[in-house]
Design a protein around this motif. Structure first.
Motif, PDB file in Angstrom:
ATOM      1  N   HIS A 144     -35.106   7.010  26.890  1.00  0.00           N
ATOM      2  CA  HIS A 144     -33.948   7.055  25.919  1.00  0.00           C
ATOM      3  C   HIS A 144     -34.164   6.312  24.666  1.00  0.00           C
ATOM      4  N   HIS A 145     -35.339   5.374  24.439  1.00  0.00           N
ATOM      5  CA  HIS A 145     -35.526   4.881  23.288  1.00  0.00           C
ATOM      6  C   HIS A 145     -35.771   5.850  22.261  1.00  0.00           C
ATOM      7  N   SER A 154     -32.154   6.797  21.192  1.00  0.00           N
ATOM      8  CA  SER A 154     -31.437   5.773  20.635  1.00  0.00           C
ATOM      9  C   SER A 154     -31.444   5.386  19.238  1.00  0.00           C
ATOM     10  N   TYR A 183     -24.129  11.415  21.951  1.00  0.00           N
ATOM     11  CA  TYR A 183     -25.242  10.676  22.666  1.00  0.00           C
ATOM     12  C   TYR A 183     -26.170  11.851  23.538  1.00  0.00           C
TER      13      TYR A 183
END
Length: 147
Positions: A129-130, A133, A42
């Motif tokens: 964050h999109h 992701s 991540y």
């Protein structure tokens, strides 16, 4: 600095990098790029994590930290890029293209939500964050992405 002190400093640096990799559950260095590139599970989710990763992989004020998907949108990569930061236009997410070791743009207007609607800088990517992701070879926010 004597030889023993230099060796201890080198050993400490290598131990710190290994520890940082273990904290991310997986850390694999990739060949074929003009600079060191590592896999990660991540990307940083806040400024503190961003600064920790910046330091852990030895980025400087001249080569800023980046965490982006690869060109196939199948893996997240972290690296110190050749510029301190990048200004990113609205409606754009970034990814790392291997052939030229260059950051490239991805139009995210097909996202259901989370496509940046204002210009922003790469050192604030943790707020978008999109754009990091991913799963199944696509951005999870895309209409066409099968979860």
């Amino acid at each position: 600095m004597d030889l023993a002190s230099g060796f201890r400093l080198l050993l400490f640096g290598m131990t710190s990098l290994l520890h940082s990799c273990l904290l991310l559950y997986e850390c694999k260095k990739f060949d074929g790029y003009e600079f060191p590139v590592y896999s990660t599970k991540y990307c940083p989710r806040n400024e503190t994590e961003w600064n920790q990763r910046f330091s852990a992989i030895n980025c400087t004020k001249d080569n800023g930290y980046m965490c982006l998907p690869n060109e196939n949108i199948t893996e997240l990569l972290e690296f110190c890029y050749k510029y301190p930061f990048i200004l990113i236009q609205e409606d754009i997410c970034l990814y790392l293209r291997k052939r030229y070791s260059a950051v490239d743009s991805y139009n995210c207007t097909s996202f259901l939500s989370g496509c940046p609607n204002t210009s922003h800088v790469s050192y604030k990517l943790f707020e978008k964050h999109h754009c990091t992701s991913i799963g199944n070879g696509c951005f999870l926010a895309e209409r066409s992405c099968q979860r």
